[in-house]
Design a protein around this motif. Structure first.
Motif, PDB file in Angstrom:
ATOM      1  N   ILE A  49       0.864  -1.181   0.000  1.00 17.71           N
ATOM      2  CA  ILE A  49       0.000   0.000   0.000  1.00 17.71           C
ATOM      3  C   ILE A  49       0.899   1.228   0.000  1.00 17.71           C
ATOM      4  O   ILE A  49       1.768   1.375   0.863  1.00 17.71           O
ATOM      5  CB  ILE A  49      -0.905   0.029   1.250  1.00 17.71           C
ATOM      6  CG1 ILE A  49      -1.716  -1.266   1.337  1.00 17.71           C
ATOM      7  CG2 ILE A  49      -1.809   1.243   1.227  1.00 17.71           C
ATOM      8  CD1 ILE A  49      -2.654  -1.507   0.185  1.00 17.71           C
ATOM      9  N   CYS A  50       0.715   2.096  -0.970  1.00 13.00           N
ATOM     10  CA  CYS A  50       1.558   3.285  -1.090  1.00 13.00           C
ATOM     11  C   CYS A  50       0.811   4.515  -0.595  1.00 13.00           C
ATOM     12  O   CYS A  50      -0.299   4.805  -1.053  1.00 13.00           O
ATOM     13  CB  CYS A  50       2.004   3.475  -2.535  1.00 13.00           C
ATOM     14  SG  CYS A  50       3.122   2.188  -3.111  1.00 13.00           S
ATOM     15  N   LYS A  51       1.446   5.237   0.315  1.00 13.03           N
ATOM     16  CA  LYS A  51       0.816   6.407   0.928  1.00 13.03           C
ATOM     17  C   LYS A  51       1.638   7.664   0.660  1.00 13.03           C
ATOM     18  O   LYS A  51       2.813   7.591   0.294  1.00 13.03           O
ATOM     19  CB  LYS A  51       0.653   6.187   2.426  1.00 13.03           C
ATOM     20  CG  LYS A  51      -0.290   5.040   2.774  1.00 13.03           C
ATOM     21  CD  LYS A  51      -0.532   4.940   4.264  1.00 13.03           C
ATOM     22  CE  LYS A  51      -1.549   3.846   4.584  1.00 13.03           C
ATOM     23  NZ  LYS A  51      -2.894   4.179   4.074  1.00 13.03           N
ATOM     24  N   ALA A  52       1.011   8.803   0.849  1.00 14.31           N
ATOM     25  CA  ALA A  52       1.688  10.084   0.693  1.00 14.31           C
ATOM     26  C   ALA A  52       0.998  11.105   1.590  1.00 14.31           C
ATOM     27  O   ALA A  52      -0.175  10.945   1.959  1.00 14.31           O
ATOM     28  CB  ALA A  52       1.645  10.549  -0.759  1.00 14.31           C
ATOM     29  N   LEU A  66       5.909   2.755  -9.763  1.00 14.68           N
ATOM     30  CA  LEU A  66       6.525   3.999 -10.228  1.00 14.68           C
ATOM     31  C   LEU A  66       5.870   5.238  -9.626  1.00 14.68           C
ATOM     32  O   LEU A  66       6.447   6.316  -9.655  1.00 14.68           O
ATOM     33  CB  LEU A  66       6.472   4.063 -11.758  1.00 14.68           C
ATOM     34  CG  LEU A  66       7.403   3.084 -12.473  1.00 14.68           C
ATOM     35  CD1 LEU A  66       7.125   3.063 -13.966  1.00 14.68           C
ATOM     36  CD2 LEU A  66       8.869   3.447 -12.222  1.00 14.68           C
ATOM     37  N   VAL A  67       4.652   5.106  -9.090  1.00 14.73           N
ATOM     38  CA  VAL A  67       3.967   6.276  -8.524  1.00 14.73           C
ATOM     39  C   VAL A  67       4.192   6.413  -7.024  1.00 14.73           C
ATOM     40  O   VAL A  67       3.774   7.406  -6.427  1.00 14.73           O
ATOM     41  CB  VAL A  67       2.449   6.228  -8.799  1.00 14.73           C
ATOM     42  CG1 VAL A  67       2.165   6.300 -10.276  1.00 14.73           C
ATOM     43  CG2 VAL A  67       1.819   4.984  -8.185  1.00 14.73           C
ATOM     44  N   CYS A  68       4.834   5.447  -6.415  1.00 12.55           N
ATOM     45  CA  CYS A  68       4.941   5.437  -4.956  1.00 12.55           C
ATOM     46  C   CYS A  68       6.058   6.343  -4.454  1.00 12.55           C
ATOM     47  O   CYS A  68       7.158   6.363  -5.014  1.00 12.55           O
ATOM     48  CB  CYS A  68       5.201   4.013  -4.462  1.00 12.55           C
ATOM     49  SG  CYS A  68       3.848   2.868  -4.809  1.00 12.55           S
ATOM     50  N   THR A  69       5.779   7.063  -3.372  1.00 12.72           N
ATOM     51  CA  THR A  69       6.821   7.793  -2.660  1.00 12.72           C
ATOM     52  C   THR A  69       7.350   6.896  -1.541  1.00 12.72           C
ATOM     53  O   THR A  69       6.788   5.844  -1.265  1.00 12.72           O
ATOM     54  CB  THR A  69       6.281   9.093  -2.046  1.00 12.72           C
ATOM     55  OG1 THR A  69       5.318   8.762  -1.038  1.00 12.72           O
ATOM     56  CG2 THR A  69       5.629   9.970  -3.096  1.00 12.72           C
ATOM     57  N   ASP A  70       8.440   7.313  -0.911  1.00 12.48           N
ATOM     58  CA  ASP A  70       8.952   6.567   0.243  1.00 12.48           C
ATOM     59  C   ASP A  70       8.195   6.995   1.499  1.00 12.48           C
ATOM     60  O   ASP A  70       8.030   8.188   1.772  1.00 12.48           O
ATOM     61  CB  ASP A  70      10.452   6.855   0.440  1.00 12.48           C
ATOM     62  CG  ASP A  70      11.300   6.083  -0.551  1.00 12.48           C
ATOM     63  OD1 ASP A  70      10.823   5.071  -1.094  1.00 12.48           O
ATOM     64  OD2 ASP A  70      12.445   6.500  -0.799  1.00 12.48           O
ATOM     65  N   GLY A  71       7.731   6.031   2.269  1.00 10.77           N
ATOM     66  CA  GLY A  71       7.047   6.356   3.515  1.00 10.77           C
ATOM     67  C   GLY A  71       5.737   7.075   3.290  1.00 10.77           C
ATOM     68  O   GLY A  71       5.090   6.929   2.258  1.00 10.77           O
TER      69      GLY A  71
END
Length: 577
Positions: free
Chosen positions: A47-50, A89-94
């Motif tokens: 799960i990618c969050k921002a 490719l759309v994910c940020t870190d943390g």
């Protein structure tokens, strides 16, 4: 029965599907956000969050967003309108990074009919680009077949059509200028806007043509187009007895050639597709049936049938069903029509803007999800892995022969690839882009079942597909498609690019703090760690190549074993007890 009701519904009505969701959802306004892709899951199911998402509407607003994030030292990633890339490719870190959406950067900036150029913002979709060019009586010569991609997404991943002619089928090789917004120093006001071209800054230009989003945000792109052209298309189905030899030479004979290979059926659909004089009569339309809106109920039934086949390991049933599907698609000429409504016979002749790409399921009218794109995650429709690899043309015959040898061992094994219309094969050529294709190649696109709920669920004949994947990557030195594939396709891939170091030098110049980089991009660029994830069951979803039984599903009878044709492969094989 409901599947065929869907067929007739889509063929004989003007269906308007529910348009896809925004890939970004937020808890409060534009803050505390989650991002996904159009399929609702990344290869590792993470799960990618921002922290927030920004929707700039102009380049000036984009500059302001990048400057503010740079000043704050925040990581940034770009997300497109539909987010069609499968990898992360759309994910940020943390959770503290920001997402920059190009959803509203979707305008034409400048046209020059005499120079045959068109400048657009990076959020313009391929469908818009084709349409705007047609207004000028111009055409992009080659492009992907799915028109839901955006210009920025195409540039980020090296998306392409199919051709060995001219300078090839990669869209980025028809670009003459790129404007990119990157982090800057204090003296720059924390942001830089660079206009890149082959003559002014060739190194940066060749890096930005396939950028993976690590150089900044592409703001505008200028395309060099051609006068509007017409094409004559004929699909011909043949047996695959001489396919290895013919695949090597067919692309030189037909400008827009491609193949649909049905290996368990021993058949190949040849696309005989060439330019014809513009005054040739015909108003054909390429409206690919699988890209049209489908009844959600029919998709759910079809998925349930597929899950039952998988659970019962019913290969015979799978093969019967997939043969019916491929026969049906052939009978309706895959959705191609001679006049936009009906198919009356080959050849189908039409202008480039009508014959290049399609994607009717993206039409924005809402029907409450009665119909949708087949892979829309809001319905119980298609859910799949995709492996897309470019095999050098010099190796194609041997690769095809190896796949045929697998089929000879178990004729039913590759029916699992035929339910999604077989193996799509497209021609590509070498590109001056640093992360573009290295040489003439044939791109093999494999789409196959993936469990929706359980990553530890093995697949029917998964060892055969894994062997093909490893054979391409390790035996034949294939290059991965940057916007598709499972993790293992990217493991060590950067070493196959002779200009990788040149790309990394440009990356260091444009974004020295790595604000547009993430753990994932560092891994695929060979800068830090590995994209492989070694854990229980990791080989089942391509997160690793198995080296021990626990990487498969030993409790369900799937053990790590050598390949059957490519013995160096290590695949999850069902072992009889």
């Amino acid at each position: 029965m409901i599947v065929w009701l869907s067929v007739f519904f889509c063929l004989f009505t003007f269906a308007c599907s529910t348009s896809p969701d925004d890939p970004v959802t937020c808890e409060s306004g534009n803050t505390i956000c989650t991002v996904t892709n159009s399929y609702g899951a990344f290869p590792d199911r993470s799960i990618c969050k921002a922290a927030k998402v920004e929707y700039p509407k102009t380049e000036a607003e984009l500059v302001s967003v990048v400057a503010a994030a740079t000043r704050a030292g925040q990581k940034m990633r770009v997300v497109t309108l539909y987010s069609h890339s499968i990898p992360k490719l759309v994910c940020t870190d943390g959770k503290e990074g920001i997402l920059i959406s190009t959803k509203f950067l979707n305008h034409v900036v400048r046209t020059d009919p005499e120079a045959k150029t068109l400048t657009v913002e990076s959020g313009v979709t391929l469908r818009q680009l084709i349409g705007e060019a047609a207004k000028l009586k111009l055409a992009l010569p080659y492009a992907p077949y799915w028109w839901g991609l955006t210009v920025g997404g195409i540039m980020g991943t090296g998306a392409h059509g199919s051709s060995l002619w001219g300078i090839g089928s990669a869209v980025h090789d028809y670009v003459t200028e790129i404007r990119i917004v990157s982090p800057g120093s204090v003296s720059d006001g924390y942001v830089k806007v660079c206009a890149l071209s082959e003559t002014m800054n060739p190194e940066e230009f060749k890096a930005a043509k396939v950028s993976l989003g690590v150089l900044g945000v592409i703001s505008q792109v200028t395309f060099k187009l051609q006068p509007m052209l017409k094409r004559s298309l004929t699909y011909v189905m043949r047996n695959d007895s001489n396919f290895g030899d013919e695949a090597v030479t067919f692309g030189e004979k037909h400008e827009f050639a491609d193949f649909i290979w049905l290996p368990s059926q021993g058949k190949v659909v040849y696309r005989m597709d060439d330019r014809v004089p513009f005054n040739t009569s015909g108003d054909g339309l390429f409206d690919f049936f699988p890209f049209r809106p489908q009844l959600s109920a029919a998709l759910a039934i079809n998925r349930l049938v597929e899950e039952n086949e998988e659970a019962s390991a019913d290969a015979n049933r799978r093969c019967v069903r997939t043969e019916q599907t491929s026969s049906f698609l052939s009978s309706i000429s895959y959705g191609v029509t001679n006049n936009g409504f009906i198919f009356t016979g080959y050849p189908v002749i039409g202008s480039q803007d009508r014959m290049m790409s399609s994607g009717a399921c993206l039409d924005s009218n809402q029907d409450g999800l009665i119909t949708a794109c087949p892979w829309d995650p809001r319905i119980n429709g298609e859910f799949f892995h995709q492996t897309t690899l470019s095999v050098p043309l010099t190796h194609v015959k041997n690769f095809i022969d190896d796949i045929k040898a697998l089929v000879k061992i178990e004729p039913r094994s590759l029916c699992v690839l035929e339910g999604s219309n077989g193996i799509l094969m497209r021609y590509v050529t070498s590109s001056p882009a640093f992360l573009g294709k290295e040489k003439k190649a044939l791109d093999f696109d494999l789409t196959y079942y993936r469990s929706k709920d359980d990553p530890l669920t093995p697949r029917l004949y998964e060892d055969y597909v894994e062997e093909i994947e490893q054979m391409a990557l390790l035996k034949y030195n294939a290059l991965p498609h940057w916007g598709k594939n499972r993790n293992i396709a990217f493991d060590g891939a950067i070493r196959k690019y002779k200009n990788a170091n040149a790309f990394l030098k440009v990356k260091e110049r444009l974004d020295p703090l790595g604000l547009f980089s993430t753990e994932w991009t560092d891994q695929i660029l060979g800068l830090k760690g590995s994209v492989t994830i070694v854990k229980l069951g990791c080989a089942l979803e391509g997160l690793c190549i198995c080296s021990e039984d626990s990487h498969c599903a030993p409790n369900k009878g799937y053990m790590c074993r050598p390949g059957k044709v490519y013995r160096e492969a290590r695949v999850c094989t069902r072992v009889s007890t």
